[in-house]
Motif scaffolding. Structure first.
Motif, PDB file in Angstrom:
ATOM      1  N   ILE A  13      95.886 -82.835 -48.440  1.00  0.00           N
ATOM      2  CA  ILE A  13      94.828 -81.921 -48.001  1.00  0.00           C
ATOM      3  C   ILE A  13      94.311 -82.402 -46.647  1.00  0.00           C
ATOM      4  N   HIS A  14      94.279 -83.721 -46.466  1.00  0.00           N
ATOM      5  CA  HIS A  14      94.039 -84.321 -45.155  1.00  0.00           C
ATOM      6  C   HIS A  14      95.367 -84.892 -44.660  1.00  0.00           C
ATOM      7  N   GLY A  15      95.814 -84.432 -43.520  1.00  0.00           N
ATOM      8  CA  GLY A  15      97.168 -84.719 -43.060  1.00  0.00           C
ATOM      9  C   GLY A  15      97.471 -86.163 -42.749  1.00  0.00           C
ATOM     10  N   ASN A  16      96.442 -86.980 -42.520  1.00  0.00           N
ATOM     11  CA  ASN A  16      96.680 -88.389 -42.190  1.00  0.00           C
ATOM     12  C   ASN A  16      96.457 -89.314 -43.378  1.00  0.00           C
ATOM     13  N   GLU A  17      96.331 -88.753 -44.582  1.00  0.00           N
ATOM     14  CA  GLU A  17      96.230 -89.556 -45.798  1.00  0.00           C
ATOM     15  C   GLU A  17      97.597 -89.544 -46.463  1.00  0.00           C
ATOM     16  N   LEU A  18      98.397 -90.540 -46.128  1.00  0.00           N
ATOM     17  CA  LEU A  18      99.827 -90.470 -46.401  1.00  0.00           C
ATOM     18  C   LEU A  18     100.213 -90.781 -47.842  1.00  0.00           C
ATOM     19  N   GLN A  49     100.734 -78.785 -41.398  1.00  0.00           N
ATOM     20  CA  GLN A  49     100.653 -78.859 -39.942  1.00  0.00           C
ATOM     21  C   GLN A  49      99.885 -80.096 -39.485  1.00  0.00           C
ATOM     22  N   ALA A  50      98.801 -80.416 -40.169  1.00  0.00           N
ATOM     23  CA  ALA A  50      98.041 -81.614 -39.820  1.00  0.00           C
ATOM     24  C   ALA A  50      98.885 -82.863 -40.071  1.00  0.00           C
ATOM     25  N   PHE A  51      99.635 -82.887 -41.168  1.00  0.00           N
ATOM     26  CA  PHE A  51     100.530 -84.009 -41.438  1.00  0.00           C
ATOM     27  C   PHE A  51     101.565 -84.150 -40.338  1.00  0.00           C
ATOM     28  N   ARG A  56      93.930 -85.460 -39.375  1.00  0.00           N
ATOM     29  CA  ARG A  56      93.233 -85.108 -40.617  1.00  0.00           C
ATOM     30  C   ARG A  56      93.260 -83.606 -40.833  1.00  0.00           C
ATOM     31  N   TYR A  57      93.046 -82.851 -39.763  1.00  0.00           N
ATOM     32  CA  TYR A  57      93.076 -81.395 -39.830  1.00  0.00           C
ATOM     33  C   TYR A  57      93.371 -80.827 -38.463  1.00  0.00           C
ATOM     34  N   ILE A  58      93.607 -79.515 -38.397  1.00  0.00           N
ATOM     35  CA  ILE A  58      93.875 -78.840 -37.127  1.00  0.00           C
ATOM     36  C   ILE A  58      92.590 -78.282 -36.528  1.00  0.00           C
ATOM     37  N   ASP A  59      91.919 -77.401 -37.253  1.00  0.00           N
ATOM     38  CA  ASP A  59      90.695 -76.764 -36.765  1.00  0.00           C
ATOM     39  C   ASP A  59      89.441 -77.252 -37.469  1.00  0.00           C
ATOM     40  N   LYS A  60      89.524 -77.428 -38.782  1.00  0.00           N
ATOM     41  CA  LYS A  60      88.370 -77.876 -39.556  1.00  0.00           C
ATOM     42  C   LYS A  60      88.863 -78.517 -40.842  1.00  0.00           C
ATOM     43  N   ASP A  61      87.985 -79.278 -41.485  1.00  0.00           N
ATOM     44  CA  ASP A  61      88.349 -80.000 -42.700  1.00  0.00           C
ATOM     45  C   ASP A  61      88.753 -79.019 -43.793  1.00  0.00           C
ATOM     46  N   LEU A  62      90.023 -79.077 -44.208  1.00  0.00           N
ATOM     47  CA  LEU A  62      90.518 -78.169 -45.239  1.00  0.00           C
ATOM     48  C   LEU A  62      89.757 -78.353 -46.540  1.00  0.00           C
ATOM     49  N   GLU A  80      92.970 -73.854 -41.145  1.00  0.00           N
ATOM     50  CA  GLU A  80      92.596 -74.368 -42.457  1.00  0.00           C
ATOM     51  C   GLU A  80      92.005 -73.284 -43.358  1.00  0.00           C
ATOM     52  N   GLU A  81      91.278 -72.349 -42.791  1.00  0.00           N
ATOM     53  CA  GLU A  81      90.744 -71.254 -43.607  1.00  0.00           C
ATOM     54  C   GLU A  81      91.871 -70.395 -44.174  1.00  0.00           C
ATOM     55  N   HIS A  82      92.878 -70.145 -43.346  1.00  0.00           N
ATOM     56  CA  HIS A  82      94.048 -69.404 -43.825  1.00  0.00           C
ATOM     57  C   HIS A  82      94.810 -70.227 -44.853  1.00  0.00           C
ATOM     58  N   ARG A  83      94.940 -71.520 -44.607  1.00  0.00           N
ATOM     59  CA  ARG A  83      95.662 -72.385 -45.531  1.00  0.00           C
ATOM     60  C   ARG A  83      94.951 -72.456 -46.886  1.00  0.00           C
ATOM     61  N   ALA A  84      93.615 -72.499 -46.871  1.00  0.00           N
ATOM     62  CA  ALA A  84      92.852 -72.526 -48.122  1.00  0.00           C
ATOM     63  C   ALA A  84      93.122 -71.279 -48.950  1.00  0.00           C
ATOM     64  N   LYS A  85      93.192 -70.133 -48.283  1.00  0.00           N
ATOM     65  CA  LYS A  85      93.470 -68.888 -48.995  1.00  0.00           C
ATOM     66  C   LYS A  85      94.879 -68.899 -49.590  1.00  0.00           C
ATOM     67  N   THR A  86      95.834 -69.469 -48.853  1.00  0.00           N
ATOM     68  CA  THR A  86      97.202 -69.572 -49.355  1.00  0.00           C
ATOM     69  C   THR A  86      97.259 -70.473 -50.583  1.00  0.00           C
ATOM     70  N   ILE A  87      96.578 -71.626 -50.511  1.00  0.00           N
ATOM     71  CA  ILE A  87      96.550 -72.548 -51.649  1.00  0.00           C
ATOM     72  C   ILE A  87      95.898 -71.887 -52.856  1.00  0.00           C
ATOM     73  N   TYR A  88      94.825 -71.163 -52.619  1.00  0.00           N
ATOM     74  CA  TYR A  88      94.127 -70.461 -53.696  1.00  0.00           C
ATOM     75  C   TYR A  88      95.070 -69.474 -54.389  1.00  0.00           C
ATOM     76  N   GLN A  89      95.860 -68.753 -53.606  1.00  0.00           N
ATOM     77  CA  GLN A  89      96.798 -67.792 -54.171  1.00  0.00           C
ATOM     78  C   GLN A  89      97.904 -68.495 -54.963  1.00  0.00           C
ATOM     79  N   GLN A  90      98.291 -69.693 -54.523  1.00  0.00           N
ATOM     80  CA  GLN A  90      99.320 -70.437 -55.241  1.00  0.00           C
ATOM     81  C   GLN A  90      98.795 -70.999 -56.557  1.00  0.00           C
ATOM     82  N   LEU A  91      97.533 -71.416 -56.558  1.00  0.00           N
ATOM     83  CA  LEU A  91      96.949 -71.995 -57.764  1.00  0.00           C
ATOM     84  C   LEU A  91      96.458 -70.923 -58.728  1.00  0.00           C
TER      85      LEU A  91
END
Length: 298
Positions: A13-18, A49-51, A56-62, A80-91
């Motif tokens: 969720i944070h791209g630099n937390e490996l 994308q952040a990874f 950590r993120y591109i535009d804002k904290d996911l 990140e707002e678009h990514r959150a919506k995508t994750i929500y749809q997947q879950l």
């Protein structure tokens, strides 16, 4: 409670937390490691994308983009707002069964050890926390939300949910010891879920320690918002240790000591977390509670 049918393991969720990123990649390469007979487990890379960019993120904290109203707001369109919506749809796919439980993997630069962060105090979450604490004394349990408080983090999407937070780990770095400890904890959790679905009781102890969030403290700043003091050396790395009124918390650049002015003992965590400088958080404060929960009957 009904049987658990679908479990999501989310990393990065944070791209630099490996740690979470590469555990997801490992499980994708060796899916048999997370397969159990009574439920489906799938993996999800949170912020690819952040990874890719080592950020950590591109535009804002996911992990601040999961408010319900934001997920349904078509005008919000940052990455990140678009990514959150995508994750929500997947879950929670329309017309299909939603995920029953979320395991969200994170790391921190603070000395948090092996921490289980609860999404809420649902009885199942507490029972699991008690079990994990009983079999692994390194596990600490933290409830990061207060009753009635809305949350924008990933684990808020599911009633049965928690994060595994490990540290200290440098941002953008893999630590083999914490990687292995996190993977081991995931396997224990999946085995617990399997036993739960089969009607088995795995309790060793019904008592455990819960650290309950009560607030945050920012760094001392000047009128321009610039930091004017550091975490005091006596407090650095002392996550989960008691902090009493009058004890040092900050040291100014002029070597003046600033003490804790609260009225009661607290237990600070996320002390000097690198990612929290921008959020105005020098540490989170918790209260320590001893809980005893009812055992599930066979």
């Amino acid at each position: 409670m009904q049987q658990i049918n679908r479990v999501a393991i989310v990393g990065g969720i944070h791209g630099n937390e490996l740690t979470g990123v590469y555990l997801v990649k490992k499980f994708e390469q060796f899916p048999q490691l997370i397969q159990r007979s009574s439920f489906e487990t799938f993996t999800l890379l949170g912020n690819p994308q952040a990874f890719k960019l080592g950020r950590r993120y591109i535009d804002k904290d996911l992990n601040r983009c999961f408010y319900s109203q934001d997920l349904h707001d078509p005008t919000l369109s940052s990455y990140e707002e678009h990514r959150a919506k995508t994750i929500y749809q997947q879950l929670k796919p329309p017309g299909k069964s939603p995920v029953d439980l979320i395991i969200d993997l994170h790391s921190t630069t603070a000395n948090m050890g092996l921490t289980l962060i609860l999404g809420n105090t649902h009885p199942f979450n507490l029972q699991l926390a008690a079990y994990l604490s009983s079999i692994n004394p390194l596990v600490r349990v933290y409830n990061g939300t207060q009753y009635g408080q809305k949350s924008a983090v990933l684990r808020s999407l599911c009633e049965l949910s928690f994060s595994i937070e490990i540290g200290p780990v440098y941002q953008g770095v893999l630590d083999a010891s914490f990687f292995n400890k996190t993977e081991e904890l995931i396997h224990v959790i999946l085995d617990y879920l399997e036993a739960y679905n089969q009607g088995k009781v795995l309790h060793r102890s019904s008592a455990f320690t819960l650290y309950q969030y009560v607030g945050t403290i920012d760094y001392p700043r000047n009128k321009n918002g610039e930091i004017q003091a550091m975490i005091h050396p006596q407090l650095q790395g002392k996550d989960y240790e008691e902090l009493n009124p009058g004890e040092p918390i900050f040291l100014t650049f002029e070597n003046q000591v600033i003490t804790y002015e609260g009225e009661s003992t607290v237990y600070p965590i996320f002390i000097n977390e690198a990612a929290y400088y921008e959020k105005g958080i020098a540490m989170c404060l918790t209260e320590k509670h001893q809980l005893t929960i009812a055992k599930r009957e066979e």
